[in-house]
Enzyme design. Structure first.
Site, PDB file in Angstrom:
ATOM      1  N   LYS A 121       0.837  -1.203   0.000  1.00 27.89           N
ATOM      2  CA  LYS A 121       0.000   0.000   0.000  1.00 27.89           C
ATOM      3  C   LYS A 121       0.872   1.253   0.000  1.00 27.89           C
ATOM      4  CE  LYS A 121      -3.905  -2.048   2.478  1.00 27.89           C
ATOM      5  NZ  LYS A 121      -4.685  -2.015   3.743  1.00 27.89           N
ATOM      6  N   ALA A 163      -0.758   0.552   6.138  1.00 20.91           N
ATOM      7  CA  ALA A 163      -1.063  -0.370   7.233  1.00 20.91           C
ATOM      8  C   ALA A 163      -2.120  -1.365   6.789  1.00 20.91           C
ATOM      9  CB  ALA A 163      -1.542   0.399   8.460  1.00 20.91           C
ATOM     10  N   ASP A 164      -2.125  -2.511   7.460  1.00 22.48           N
ATOM     11  CA  ASP A 164      -3.145  -3.525   7.204  1.00 22.48           C
ATOM     12  C   ASP A 164      -3.344  -4.335   8.478  1.00 22.48           C
ATOM     13  OD1 ASP A 164      -4.760  -4.638   4.840  1.00 22.48           O
ATOM     14  OD2 ASP A 164      -4.026  -6.435   5.869  1.00 22.48           O
ATOM     15  N   THR A 165      -4.584  -4.764   8.727  1.00 22.16           N
ATOM     16  CA  THR A 165      -4.935  -5.513   9.938  1.00 22.16           C
ATOM     17  C   THR A 165      -5.722  -6.753   9.564  1.00 22.16           C
ATOM     18  OG1 THR A 165      -5.073  -3.451  11.203  1.00 22.16           O
ATOM     19  CG2 THR A 165      -6.144  -5.384  12.159  1.00 22.16           C
TER      20      THR A 165
END
Length: 189
Positions: free
Chosen positions: A50, A66-68
């Site tokens: 990203k 960011a990624d969750t």
């Protein structure tokens, strides 16, 4: 200028607690896991992808990606596609512990990696009756949420305990991101 490469309203709010004067540019990437990819590897890869995608268009800016994801029994639970999938996810999490992993990557102007980290929080759900799951799903809150719940909303009533960062479960681990921003000179300590 700092650019947040995320469409998440939760990340927007959390980042706003740390710094002012940043902008949002949503990254367009394929977020599907590759076969046998562990949760930590997935969020690390996606956060960097990203950030890189946005940095390719914003060469003079700092970019935060960011990624969750939610992981239980080695399975990654993404965002439910419908009410039935949300119910199934919540039924699987009920009465059990799972892990929430958030990866973030901060790129300097020009695209060099300044910081990257994966933060993991253990979350334990309370046991849930079918009616409690149905009522929560009917609230609409599970839509667009990894694992089908929002700890910062009505989903807080589903949580028995957490071990680790609350803001990580919401979508951006503030202590770790704050340290990265401070090291980059983007935030005063």
């Amino acid at each position: 200028m700092l650019v947040l490469a995320s469409a998440s309203p939760r990340r927007r709010e959390l980042l706003g607690w740390l710094v002012a004067g940043w902008v949002i540019v949503v990254a367009e990437i394929d977020e599907r896991p590759v076969p046998e990819e562990a949760a930590g590897d997935l969020v690390s890869r996606l956060a960097l992808a990203k950030a890189r995608e946005v940095a390719s268009h914003r060469q003079s800016d700092w970019v935060l990606g960011a990624d969750t994801v939610v992981e239980i029994d080695g399975d990654i639970l993404g965002k439910p596609t419908d009410a039935a999938e949300a119910s199934a996810m919540l039924g699987r999490l009920a009465g059990r512990e799972h892990r929430v992993s958030t990866g973030f990557a901060l790129l300097a102007p020009g695209g060099a990696l300044s910081a990257a980290e994966v933060v993991v929080t253990r979350v334990r759900f309370r046991p849930l009756a079918a009616g409690a799951i149905a009522a929560y799903v009917a609230s609409g809150e599970p839509e667009g949420k990894a694992g089908g719940y929002a700890i910062q909303g009505r989903g807080a009533a589903l949580i028995e305990s957490i071990d680790g960062s609350l803001t990580n479960v919401i979508g951006l681990p503030l202590v770790e991101v704050s340290r990265a921003l401070e090291a980059a000179g983007l935030r005063d300590g």
